[in-house]
Structures are given as C-alpha cells and as structure tokens.
Scaffold this motif. Structure first.
Motif, mmCIF file in Angstrom:
data_model
loop_
_atom_site.group_PDB
_atom_site.id
_atom_site.type_symbol
_atom_site.label_atom_id
_atom_site.label_comp_id
_atom_site.label_asym_id
_atom_site.label_seq_id
_atom_site.Cartn_x
_atom_site.Cartn_y
_atom_site.Cartn_z
ATOM 1 N N THR A 80 0.844 -1.185 0.000
ATOM 2 C CA THR A 80 0.000 0.000 0.000
ATOM 3 C C THR A 80 0.878 1.233 0.000
ATOM 4 N N GLU A 81 0.571 2.146 -0.884
ATOM 5 C CA GLU A 81 1.319 3.387 -1.008
ATOM 6 C C GLU A 81 0.382 4.548 -0.738
ATOM 7 N N ILE A 82 -0.345 4.453 0.342
ATOM 8 C CA ILE A 82 -1.369 5.441 0.593
ATOM 9 C C ILE A 82 -0.836 6.672 1.295
ATOM 10 N N THR A 83 0.413 6.679 1.678
ATOM 11 C CA THR A 83 0.946 7.853 2.354
ATOM 12 C C THR A 83 1.515 8.861 1.370
ATOM 13 N N ASP A 84 1.767 8.456 0.134
ATOM 14 C CA ASP A 84 2.324 9.361 -0.860
ATOM 15 C C ASP A 84 1.217 10.171 -1.523
ATOM 16 N N ASN A 85 1.520 11.406 -1.789
ATOM 17 C CA ASN A 85 0.638 12.290 -2.542
ATOM 18 C C ASN A 85 -0.772 12.381 -1.970
ATOM 19 N N GLN A 98 -7.268 17.574 10.532
ATOM 20 C CA GLN A 98 -6.482 17.169 9.369
ATOM 21 C C GLN A 98 -6.039 15.717 9.491
ATOM 22 N N LEU A 99 -5.630 15.330 10.684
ATOM 23 C CA LEU A 99 -5.217 13.952 10.920
ATOM 24 C C LEU A 99 -6.384 12.990 10.724
ATOM 25 N N GLU A 100 -7.561 13.393 11.185
ATOM 26 C CA GLU A 100 -8.751 12.560 11.019
ATOM 27 C C GLU A 100 -9.105 12.392 9.536
ATOM 28 N N TRP A 101 -9.039 13.475 8.766
ATOM 29 C CA TRP A 101 -9.315 13.392 7.328
ATOM 30 C C TRP A 101 -8.279 12.516 6.623
ATOM 31 N N LYS A 102 -7.031 12.671 7.019
ATOM 32 C CA LYS A 102 -5.964 11.871 6.419
ATOM 33 C C LYS A 102 -6.178 10.390 6.702
ATOM 34 N N ASP A 103 -6.566 10.079 7.920
ATOM 35 C CA ASP A 103 -6.837 8.697 8.301
ATOM 36 C C ASP A 103 -8.010 8.124 7.501
ATOM 37 N N THR A 104 -9.070 8.898 7.355
ATOM 38 C CA THR A 104 -10.229 8.451 6.576
ATOM 39 C C THR A 104 -9.844 8.220 5.116
ATOM 40 N N TYR A 105 -9.069 9.127 4.574
ATOM 41 C CA TYR A 105 -8.612 8.987 3.187
ATOM 42 C C TYR A 105 -7.792 7.705 3.015
ATOM 43 N N GLN A 106 -6.920 7.421 3.962
ATOM 44 C CA GLN A 106 -6.105 6.208 3.889
ATOM 45 C C GLN A 106 -6.975 4.960 3.985
ATOM 46 N N GLN A 107 -7.992 5.002 4.832
ATOM 47 C CA GLN A 107 -8.911 3.868 4.948
ATOM 48 C C GLN A 107 -9.634 3.626 3.629
ATOM 49 N N ILE A 108 -10.092 4.696 2.999
ATOM 50 C CA ILE A 108 -10.797 4.563 1.715
ATOM 51 C C ILE A 108 -9.873 3.978 0.663
ATOM 52 N N ARG A 109 -8.647 4.472 0.588
ATOM 53 C CA ARG A 109 -7.692 3.946 -0.400
ATOM 54 C C ARG A 109 -7.425 2.459 -0.174
ATOM 55 N N THR A 110 -7.276 2.056 1.079
ATOM 56 C CA THR A 110 -7.028 0.651 1.398
ATOM 57 C C THR A 110 -8.220 -0.216 1.011
ATOM 58 N N ILE A 112 -10.505 0.444 -1.259
ATOM 59 C CA ILE A 112 -10.597 0.389 -2.723
ATOM 60 C C ILE A 112 -9.594 -0.613 -3.275
ATOM 61 N N GLN A 113 -8.379 -0.636 -2.725
ATOM 62 C CA GLN A 113 -7.362 -1.580 -3.208
ATOM 63 C C GLN A 113 -7.774 -3.029 -2.984
ATOM 64 N N ASN A 114 -8.621 -3.279 -1.993
ATOM 65 C CA ASN A 114 -9.040 -4.645 -1.694
ATOM 66 C C ASN A 114 -10.315 -5.054 -2.431
ATOM 67 N N LEU A 115 -10.888 -4.148 -3.210
ATOM 68 C CA LEU A 115 -12.068 -4.491 -4.006
ATOM 69 C C LEU A 115 -11.673 -5.404 -5.156
ATOM 70 N N PRO A 116 -12.613 -6.169 -5.692
ATOM 71 C CA PRO A 116 -12.325 -6.944 -6.904
ATOM 72 C C PRO A 116 -11.900 -6.009 -8.039
ATOM 73 N N GLU A 117 -11.118 -6.509 -8.945
ATOM 74 C CA GLU A 117 -10.524 -5.678 -10.006
ATOM 75 C C GLU A 117 -11.559 -4.899 -10.791
ATOM 76 N N ASN A 118 -12.668 -5.525 -11.187
ATOM 77 C CA ASN A 118 -13.655 -4.811 -12.004
ATOM 78 C C ASN A 118 -14.319 -3.690 -11.210
ATOM 79 N N HIS A 119 -14.522 -3.873 -9.916
ATOM 80 C CA HIS A 119 -15.091 -2.815 -9.075
ATOM 81 C C HIS A 119 -14.080 -1.685 -8.902
#
Length: 170
Positions: A80-85, A98-110, A112-119
């Motif tokens: 997972t490269e969710i800390t970059d950019n 800001q920390l709370e938003w950053k944490d939520t954003y990282q959770q969403i990225r993680t 999404i990465q675990n969704l099936p490829e077509n999703h």
C-alpha cells in the motif's frame, strides 16, 4: 501517426493512464512500466491509430489489459502506497481534524485496493477520474448495466467497510 499527432492526442492522457495502472498494480514502478509499455505499443501502431474513434477509451483499455497481464505474470505485490501524494485537506481547521481526514482517506484507499478488479477499475474511472458511464463502458469493454452494477456494488462495499471500521472506533 506522426510525433505531433501522438503528442497532441495521447500525451495529454498519460497521467490518467498512470493513475489507472497504479490502482490496478498498486506499485509505482510497475505502473510506470505499464504506461511506458502502452506508449511504446501505441507508437508502434503508427497509422493504424488514425482509425480509432475514441482514442482515450482505447488507451485506457490497453493500459488496463497491460496491467492485468502484469498481475497475471506472477507479480502480485500488495504494497500500500497510501501515504504518498495525499491531497491537502482544506476543510479541516486544526491539526486534529487534518489527521482525522488523512486517516479516513487512507482507509478509503485501502478499501478500494481490496475491491475486486472490475469494481476497483470502475470506481477509479468514475469517482476519481470523473469519466462518464459511457466512457467507462467503452474503456473497460463493459455494457452500461455492468458499469452501473459494478459501481453500485463497489460503493456499497466501500460504505459497509467504512461503517464497520467506524463502529470499532466507538
């Protein structure tokens, strides 16, 4: 297709191709390789590219296929490269927000990465890239109902995962 036509039609979408490849392979170096290979293939097609009606959809499809070929070829590194950019969160006023938003954003990225490829592909193209349903259908070679179904299921899974995580924090 000469260099000027290539530069005008294909070069402007290279960042979109990279973001799609990055979402699929989940590694910066591999995503760069995917885009480079796609660009080389496009350049080698030369005059045949002039026959393509929707160049962006064609390029996105090639990128998706190239990324999936890389994954099938044994490369399945789940880093997972969710800390970059991370985007700047201007909504939050204080450092705690800001920390709370950053944490939520990282959770969403993680998630999404675990969704099936077509999703994952449909969410990337619709919610992140802002493409229309028709553009997504063309790029991913899906029917419109398939695009809508995949997007609905992906958003539902994302919502459920976020709710599950937030219930643990209570």
């Amino acid at each position: 297709m000469d260099w000027m036509e290539f530069r005008e039609q294909i070069w402007p979408i290279k960042d979109r191709l990279y973001r799609l490849a990055l979402r699929l392979v989940n590694d910066r170096a591999e995503a760069e390789d995917v885009v480079q290979e796609v660009m080389v293939k496009l350049w080698q097609q030369g005059k045949d590219l002039l026959l393509i009606k929707n160049m962006e959809a064609w390029c996105l499809r090639m990128t998706r296929n190239q990324a999936l070929d890389k994954l099938k070829g044994g490369y399945r590194k789940r880093r997972t490269e969710i800390t970059d950019n991370l985007p700047q969160f201007t909504i939050a006023n204080g450092p705690d927000q800001q920390l709370e938003w950053k944490d939520t954003y990282q959770q969403i990225r993680t998630i999404i990465q675990n969704l099936p490829e077509n999703h994952r592909s449909v969410v990337q193209l619709r919610d992140i890239e802002g493409m229309s349903y028709q553009e997504i259908a063309d790029a991913l070679e899906m029917t419109m109902p398939q695009v809508k179904t995949n997007l609905f299921r992906a958003r539902k899974a994302l919502r459920e995962a976020l709710l599950k995580q937030s219930s643990y924090g209570l």
